[in-house]
Design a protein around this motif. Sequence first.
Motif, PDB file in Angstrom:
ATOM      1  N   LEU A  89      24.436   9.974   7.530  1.00 33.91           N
ATOM      2  CA  LEU A  89      25.762   9.898   6.911  1.00 33.91           C
ATOM      3  C   LEU A  89      26.155   8.440   6.641  1.00 33.91           C
ATOM      4  O   LEU A  89      26.740   8.133   5.591  1.00 33.91           O
ATOM      5  CB  LEU A  89      26.818  10.600   7.775  1.00 33.91           C
ATOM      6  N   GLY A  90      25.798   7.543   7.556  1.00 36.73           N
ATOM      7  CA  GLY A  90      26.048   6.120   7.314  1.00 36.73           C
ATOM      8  C   GLY A  90      25.343   5.644   6.054  1.00 36.73           C
ATOM      9  O   GLY A  90      25.916   4.916   5.235  1.00 36.73           O
ATOM     10  N   ALA A 132      24.434   7.575   3.525  1.00 39.99           N
ATOM     11  CA  ALA A 132      25.077   8.243   2.383  1.00 39.99           C
ATOM     12  C   ALA A 132      26.379   7.540   2.007  1.00 39.99           C
ATOM     13  O   ALA A 132      26.716   7.430   0.823  1.00 39.99           O
ATOM     14  CB  ALA A 132      25.330   9.720   2.714  1.00 39.99           C
ATOM     15  N   LEU A 133      27.118   7.043   3.020  1.00 41.84           N
ATOM     16  CA  LEU A 133      28.325   6.240   2.747  1.00 41.84           C
ATOM     17  C   LEU A 133      27.941   4.983   1.974  1.00 41.84           C
ATOM     18  O   LEU A 133      28.619   4.598   1.018  1.00 41.84           O
ATOM     19  CB  LEU A 133      28.986   5.816   4.065  1.00 41.84           C
ATOM     20  N   LEU A 157      29.085   3.963  -1.877  1.00 40.58           N
ATOM     21  CA  LEU A 157      29.769   2.702  -2.201  1.00 40.58           C
ATOM     22  C   LEU A 157      29.047   1.962  -3.327  1.00 40.58           C
ATOM     23  O   LEU A 157      29.690   1.350  -4.182  1.00 40.58           O
ATOM     24  CB  LEU A 157      29.902   1.840  -0.942  1.00 40.58           C
ATOM     25  N   VAL A 183      30.277  -3.662   1.851  1.00 40.48           N
ATOM     26  CA  VAL A 183      30.426  -2.622   2.879  1.00 40.48           C
ATOM     27  C   VAL A 183      29.225  -1.669   2.806  1.00 40.48           C
ATOM     28  O   VAL A 183      28.667  -1.258   3.831  1.00 40.48           O
ATOM     29  CB  VAL A 183      31.744  -1.840   2.717  1.00 40.48           C
ATOM     30  N   LEU A 204      26.024  -3.219   4.356  1.00 39.99           N
ATOM     31  CA  LEU A 204      26.146  -3.321   5.815  1.00 39.99           C
ATOM     32  C   LEU A 204      25.922  -1.966   6.480  1.00 39.99           C
ATOM     33  O   LEU A 204      25.162  -1.852   7.445  1.00 39.99           O
ATOM     34  CB  LEU A 204      27.534  -3.864   6.184  1.00 39.99           C
ATOM     35  N   LEU A 205      26.579  -0.931   5.955  1.00 36.40           N
ATOM     36  CA  LEU A 205      26.440   0.407   6.555  1.00 36.40           C
ATOM     37  C   LEU A 205      25.018   0.935   6.382  1.00 36.40           C
ATOM     38  O   LEU A 205      24.456   1.534   7.306  1.00 36.40           O
ATOM     39  CB  LEU A 205      27.455   1.382   5.941  1.00 36.40           C
ATOM     40  N   ALA A 217      22.586  -0.896   8.802  1.00 38.87           N
ATOM     41  CA  ALA A 217      22.833  -0.440  10.177  1.00 38.87           C
ATOM     42  C   ALA A 217      22.289   0.973  10.382  1.00 38.87           C
ATOM     43  O   ALA A 217      21.669   1.282  11.405  1.00 38.87           O
ATOM     44  CB  ALA A 217      24.332  -0.477  10.475  1.00 38.87           C
ATOM     45  N   ALA A 218      22.506   1.831   9.391  1.00 39.35           N
ATOM     46  CA  ALA A 218      22.032   3.218   9.472  1.00 39.35           C
ATOM     47  C   ALA A 218      20.508   3.257   9.516  1.00 39.35           C
ATOM     48  O   ALA A 218      19.907   4.038  10.262  1.00 39.35           O
ATOM     49  CB  ALA A 218      22.554   4.018   8.287  1.00 39.35           C
ATOM     50  N   ARG A 269      18.494   0.935  10.706  1.00 34.10           N
ATOM     51  CA  ARG A 269      18.057   0.493  12.026  1.00 34.10           C
ATOM     52  C   ARG A 269      18.318   1.583  13.074  1.00 34.10           C
ATOM     53  O   ARG A 269      17.515   1.790  13.980  1.00 34.10           O
ATOM     54  CB  ARG A 269      18.828  -0.801  12.365  1.00 34.10           C
ATOM     55  N   GLY A 270      19.433   2.283  12.934  1.00 32.73           N
ATOM     56  CA  GLY A 270      19.747   3.368  13.851  1.00 32.73           C
ATOM     57  C   GLY A 270      18.759   4.520  13.738  1.00 32.73           C
ATOM     58  O   GLY A 270      18.300   5.065  14.750  1.00 32.73           O
ATOM     59  N   LYS A 288      19.732  -7.692   3.437  1.00 29.22           N
ATOM     60  CA  LYS A 288      21.173  -7.459   3.671  1.00 29.22           C
ATOM     61  C   LYS A 288      21.934  -8.787   3.678  1.00 29.22           C
ATOM     62  O   LYS A 288      22.989  -8.906   3.038  1.00 29.22           O
ATOM     63  CB  LYS A 288      21.374  -6.750   5.018  1.00 29.22           C
ATOM     64  N   LEU A 313      32.617  11.961   0.064  1.00 34.06           N
ATOM     65  CA  LEU A 313      31.632  11.048  -0.547  1.00 34.06           C
ATOM     66  C   LEU A 313      31.773  11.036  -2.066  1.00 34.06           C
ATOM     67  O   LEU A 313      31.604   9.988  -2.695  1.00 34.06           O
ATOM     68  CB  LEU A 313      30.214  11.438  -0.122  1.00 34.06           C
ATOM     69  N   VAL A 322      22.833   3.849  17.699  1.00 36.41           N
ATOM     70  CA  VAL A 322      23.298   4.129  16.326  1.00 36.41           C
ATOM     71  C   VAL A 322      24.798   3.825  16.236  1.00 36.41           C
ATOM     72  O   VAL A 322      25.274   3.238  15.258  1.00 36.41           O
ATOM     73  CB  VAL A 322      23.010   5.596  15.915  1.00 36.41           C
ATOM     74  N   LEU A 379      25.516   0.019  16.066  1.00 37.30           N
ATOM     75  CA  LEU A 379      25.086  -0.537  14.772  1.00 37.30           C
ATOM     76  C   LEU A 379      26.094  -0.204  13.679  1.00 37.30           C
ATOM     77  O   LEU A 379      26.507  -1.079  12.902  1.00 37.30           O
ATOM     78  CB  LEU A 379      23.709   0.020  14.396  1.00 37.30           C
TER      79      LEU A 379
END
Lengths: 209, 209
Positions: free
Chosen positions: A29-30, A32-33, A37, A149, A152-153, A156-157, A159-160, A196, B11, B149, B152
């Motif tokens: 979901l991160g 997809a956000l 964007l 944004v 960044l998301l 992070a997603a 890496r998660g 990034k 979304l 997660v 992050l």
Amino acid sequence: MFTEMRVTEFLDALSSKESVPGGGSGAALGGALGAALVSMVCNLTIGKKGYADVEARMRDLLAKSEALRQELLRLLEADTQVYTQVMAAYRLPRKTAEQEAAREAAMQRALKEAAEVPLAIAERCAEVVDLAMPAAEMGNAWAVSDAGVGVLLAEAAMRGALLNVTINLASITDADFVREAEARMATLTANKAEMKERVMAAVNDKIQG
Amino acid sequence: MFTEMRVTEFLDALSSKESVPGGGSGAALGGALGAALVSMVCNLTIGKKGYADVEARMRDLLAKSEALRQELLRLLEADTQVYTQVMAAYRLPRKTAEQEAAREAAMQRALKEAAEVPLAIAERCAEVVDLAMPAAEMGNAWAVSDAGVGVLLAEAAMRGALLNVTINLASITDADFVREAEARMATLTANKAEMKERVMAAVNDKIQG
């Protein structure tokens, strides 16, 4: 379908003690956000005065970010399914040597899928990171923070999601499978944090410029 | 209420050319995802064998992460409202000197709120980053990747929200307001990236250990 839940319901389900959705779905979901964007930047650029030169490239970028968004939502659902399969294999009987062997084979099959899905999530998130650069560079300057944004998301997603790959690879006995997956992970971890930061530098230049 | 939309609808709205929801709301949702993942770790620890010693602290942690999740969803909605107010002030008439002055005053009021809301989003995300450490250290080892997660996404969301603060501060003429906001931003940017990496080190230790 978790993606058909309301936002508040999805977060309730994520935070609960139920095993799905888990961190892999949260990462999806991160990502997809992040893709949404990037799409927003494209949609705020296409047809706008002063951006006719980049319109074709923005349309191409939008098609890619929208495809990634849909794919990440598909993978969000898939991650809940593979986790359920691992749990089902784990609960198979192991009273006889035959049962033990069958259970181990089912576990290995399920674990491979449970590594493959978050690896695919991470790879799609990495593609979102790459798309954020043209969005930041060519997109509507008013929307450049949205590209920021997004990158960044998505990073992070990525890496998660890789955390979940690592965990599942630890229990997989097929050395070739593990080696190949680790090579795919290494490609992502080597390049995307730097990409990034390059996008963020482009975003900050435009914000301050 | 954007948070009452389905995940797919939210979304769609985010990616559209409509001005709200924007990147600030996307960051708020990223932070809420992080908070939900910290809550998940707590919920997978409370009442579990071997974790009786930390149960009281996990309950306390859960109360904090759930409060942050709700607050971030409230701020997601607030960010759409303040953006709408800035746009409304921008469109006020300015044919006379009086109108011009009234418009500028309305703009400044709206811009302050439009800086304050993403700054609050960033500060709440930073609190999620802090909560991820006890979740990773004391929580159920099986769920430690979820704390990873979570941290992050929360740190990325914090950094993303700060982009929107920077943009709005650039148009604010009240030097005291700007100085105070910049001091609050500096606290976050100085500490939270390092805290995130410390949480990730704790997560990786447990995954490999």
